[in-house]
Design an enzyme around this catalytic site. Sequence first.
Site, PDB file in Angstrom:
ATOM      1  CD  GLU A   1       6.992  -5.720  -2.291  1.00  0.00           C
ATOM      2  OE1 GLU A   1       7.102  -4.742  -3.307  1.00  0.00           O
ATOM      3  OE2 GLU A   1       7.700  -6.615  -2.275  1.00  0.00           O
TER       4      GLU A   1
ATOM      5  N   GLY B   1       2.696   2.015   5.340  1.00  0.00           N
ATOM      6  CA  GLY B   1       3.922   1.340   5.488  1.00  0.00           C
ATOM      7  C   GLY B   1       4.799   1.967   6.860  1.00  0.00           C
TER       8      GLY B   1
ATOM      9  CB  CYS C   1       2.960   0.113  -6.953  1.00  0.00           C
ATOM     10  SG  CYS C   1       3.222  -1.518  -7.714  1.00  0.00           S
TER      11      CYS C   1
ATOM     12  N   GLY D   1       0.878  -1.290   0.048  1.00  0.00           N
ATOM     13  CA  GLY D   1       0.206   0.025   0.079  1.00  0.00           C
ATOM     14  C   GLY D   1       0.776   1.572  -0.156  1.00  0.00           C
ATOM     15  CB  SER D   2       0.170   4.695   0.828  1.00  0.00           C
ATOM     16  OG  SER D   2      -0.606   4.314   1.907  1.00  0.00           O
TER      17      SER D   2
HETATM   18  P1  NAD Z   1      -3.435   2.260   1.310  1.00  0.00           P
HETATM   19  O1  NAD Z   1      -2.267   2.509   2.152  1.00  0.00           O
HETATM   20  O2  NAD Z   1      -4.403   3.327   1.429  1.00  0.00           O
HETATM   21  O3  NAD Z   1      -3.947   0.861   1.946  1.00  0.00           O
HETATM   22  C1  NAD Z   1      -3.407  -0.294   1.729  1.00  0.00           C
HETATM   23  C2  NAD Z   1      -4.082  -1.465   2.701  1.00  0.00           C
HETATM   24  O4  NAD Z   1      -3.257  -0.999   4.187  1.00  0.00           O
HETATM   25  C3  NAD Z   1      -5.618  -1.599   2.760  1.00  0.00           C
HETATM   26  O5  NAD Z   1      -5.991  -2.662   2.806  1.00  0.00           O
HETATM   27  C4  NAD Z   1      -5.755  -0.692   4.067  1.00  0.00           C
HETATM   28  O6  NAD Z   1      -6.833  -1.025   4.848  1.00  0.00           O
HETATM   29  C5  NAD Z   1      -4.505  -0.870   5.128  1.00  0.00           C
HETATM   30  N1  NAD Z   1      -4.181   0.041   6.069  1.00  0.00           N
HETATM   31  C6  NAD Z   1      -4.142   1.194   5.955  1.00  0.00           C
HETATM   32  N2  NAD Z   1      -3.765   1.872   7.076  1.00  0.00           N
HETATM   33  C7  NAD Z   1      -3.388   0.788   7.830  1.00  0.00           C
HETATM   34  C8  NAD Z   1      -2.854   0.548   9.180  1.00  0.00           C
HETATM   35  N3  NAD Z   1      -2.608   1.488  10.049  1.00  0.00           N
HETATM   36  N4  NAD Z   1      -2.716  -0.685  10.023  1.00  0.00           N
HETATM   37  C9  NAD Z   1      -3.322  -1.713   9.088  1.00  0.00           C
HETATM   38  N5  NAD Z   1      -3.444  -1.667   7.801  1.00  0.00           N
HETATM   39  C10 NAD Z   1      -3.623  -0.635   7.281  1.00  0.00           C
HETATM   40  O7  NAD Z   1      -3.169   1.883  -0.207  1.00  0.00           O
HETATM   41  P2  NAD Z   1      -3.998   1.954  -1.502  1.00  0.00           P
HETATM   42  O8  NAD Z   1      -4.736   3.178  -1.830  1.00  0.00           O
HETATM   43  O9  NAD Z   1      -4.838   0.793  -1.425  1.00  0.00           O
HETATM   44  O10 NAD Z   1      -3.040   1.649  -2.786  1.00  0.00           O
HETATM   45  C11 NAD Z   1      -2.423   2.060  -3.300  1.00  0.00           C
HETATM   46  C12 NAD Z   1      -0.778   2.334  -2.896  1.00  0.00           C
HETATM   47  O11 NAD Z   1      -0.185   1.163  -2.778  1.00  0.00           O
HETATM   48  C13 NAD Z   1      -0.141   2.973  -3.573  1.00  0.00           C
HETATM   49  O12 NAD Z   1       0.990   3.942  -2.846  1.00  0.00           O
HETATM   50  C14 NAD Z   1       0.919   2.196  -4.449  1.00  0.00           C
HETATM   51  O13 NAD Z   1       2.114   2.507  -4.903  1.00  0.00           O
HETATM   52  C15 NAD Z   1       0.914   0.867  -3.337  1.00  0.00           C
HETATM   53  N6  NAD Z   1       1.283  -0.198  -4.079  1.00  0.00           N
HETATM   54  C16 NAD Z   1       2.564  -0.737  -3.868  1.00  0.00           C
HETATM   55  C17 NAD Z   1       2.703  -1.978  -4.514  1.00  0.00           C
HETATM   56  C18 NAD Z   1       4.082  -2.587  -4.395  1.00  0.00           C
HETATM   57  O14 NAD Z   1       4.311  -3.759  -4.697  1.00  0.00           O
HETATM   58  N7  NAD Z   1       5.028  -1.676  -4.026  1.00  0.00           N
HETATM   59  C19 NAD Z   1       1.914  -2.666  -5.258  1.00  0.00           C
HETATM   60  C20 NAD Z   1       0.645  -2.175  -5.219  1.00  0.00           C
HETATM   61  C21 NAD Z   1       0.165  -1.060  -4.603  1.00  0.00           C
END
Ligand code: NAD
Length: 512
Positions: free
Chosen positions: A265, A248, A299, A243-244
């Site tokens: 990631e 992370g 991503c 995720g973001s």
């Molecule tokens: P996001 O960070 O908003 O959410 C991702 C996940 O994390 C969701 O399931 C969310 O519920 C969970 N989450 C959020 N805060 C949390 C916390 N404090 N504790 C536990 N879980 C939590 O991201 P998004 O908007 O769904 O996705 C887009 C982002 O993901 C972009 O930044 C993109 O670059 C990244 N991404 C990275 C990769 C990679 O492999 N590097 C792959 C796909 C997406």
Amino acid sequence: LPAQISASLETLGIKDQNPGSSTGQNWLNTSAGFFSSLSPVDGNKIAAVQATDKATYEAVIQKAEEAFLTWRKVPAPQRGEFVRKLGNELRVVKADLGRLVSYEMGKSYQEGLGEVQEMIDICDFAVGLSRQLYGLTMHSERPGHRMYEQWHPLGIVGIISAFNFPVAVWSWNAMIAWVCGDVCIWKPSEKAPLSALACQHIVAKVLRESELPEGISCLINGDYKVGEMMTQDFRIPLISATGSTRMGKIVGQAVAARLGRSLLELGGNNAIIITENADLDIAIRGALFGAVGTAGQRCTTTRRLIVQESVYDTVKERLKSAYAKLVIGDPLDEKNHVGPLIDQDAVKAYLSAVEKVKAQGGKELVPAGVLTGPGYESGCYVKPCIIEAENHFEMVQHETFAPILYLNKYRTLDEAIAMHNGVPQGLSSAIMTLNMREAEAFLSAAGSDCGIANVNIGTSGAEIGGAFGGEKETGGGRESGSDSWKAYMRRQTNTINYSTALPLAQGIRFEI
Ligand code: NAD
């Protein structure tokens, strides 16, 4: 709902008011209420899913712990056999699952199918891997002794996934974790819970047919608070979170506070360097798909182009005319190139980034905008835009998850590489050149600082065979191919004495 979507939902066992489980058993029924999944394609509510409460979470952990006791003793090649069956099941439902992914997330149908293909590919990879979880043997310094290392399963792997690859990223983790002997608990994005539920149904069917414990694959649903239950739980030795970068940093700290392991990631800010020696046909095509594919929500999306000054104007004009031909609309209609953003918050973030970069001096070459009218009722369709902007601008340093491409000019390759590396993220990168010296310099230790570095290929569209992930604020984790499996196991060093003496290491003497 469109008829084809309803038919796919039926095949995949999705109805309205879905219990949070695949199995329909009580242990996943919860009191936390339901939340809806909305399609960014047309704004329709697809279906609702039950959220996971604390009591259900405890039941899930118990099921997973029980299942682990059995699963860790199943020989790895037999675990691979389970994954092989899963791959076959995915082949059967490829079209339906691909369509649901497309409708729920907003990516094109071709990309939805591609995502399921990636799942099938990682299944095949994992099946082979199940006979190759190799450890090393070492020569002991002591006579009559043997040393070697073994890789054992870790336990429960918690998988937190993002909305943009709602099923493939889970499969990269789960398929590898399963052949490694782990059990998985998946917390998918709250923006794409149905695609996850569909996968859970498929796994549950194969588990039932194989007479394996259902706790090998668990699903929990809801927002970040449900994710937090896992990150703070010492019973989960590994959290793999996608995720973001913002997420992370929070997850990484929560897991580190209990000395657990995390595999992160996170966001990218990927660039392509186009040199004066590039094949411009390839460069333009690579940049175009990289920047506008999945509406800029990968991503690995190309966010920056760093172009040598002698070809800058040509690249600019060719990109402008390519952008003019883009057709934006329903991603399930194959004549469209660009679908919607995930929701209206993402549209706001896109508009705000464009305003901020313009306020800093950015110049719009292909203008941004939100589409309205028939076919755009969801309010999530935006125009891919190109902005000339300097690398140090705040928004250029930041990942905006939308189709905004920043154009930069350079004179020397050293300058281009410095600009390329001059952002906080380090996921994917590319150079377009037919010059061997330029290509090798980019791939050298003094070149790209990213986890992925390509030559004459864009930044997006990785294959499963390599290790996937990036450096710096991308989090450092590696998933999928190569030896990424090692993150899902614990290493044990074994020393066996088959002599009649007990010599101590380093020749230490201890006599009584
Ligand atoms: P996001 O960070 O908003 O959410 C991702 C996940 O994390 C969701 O399931 C969310 O519920 C969970 N989450 C959020 N805060 C949390 C916390 N404090 N504790 C536990 N879980 C939590 O991201 P998004 O908007 O769904 O996705 C887009 C982002 O993901 C972009 O930044 C993109 O670059 C990244 N991404 C990275 C990769 C990679 O492999 N590097 C792959 C796909 C997406």
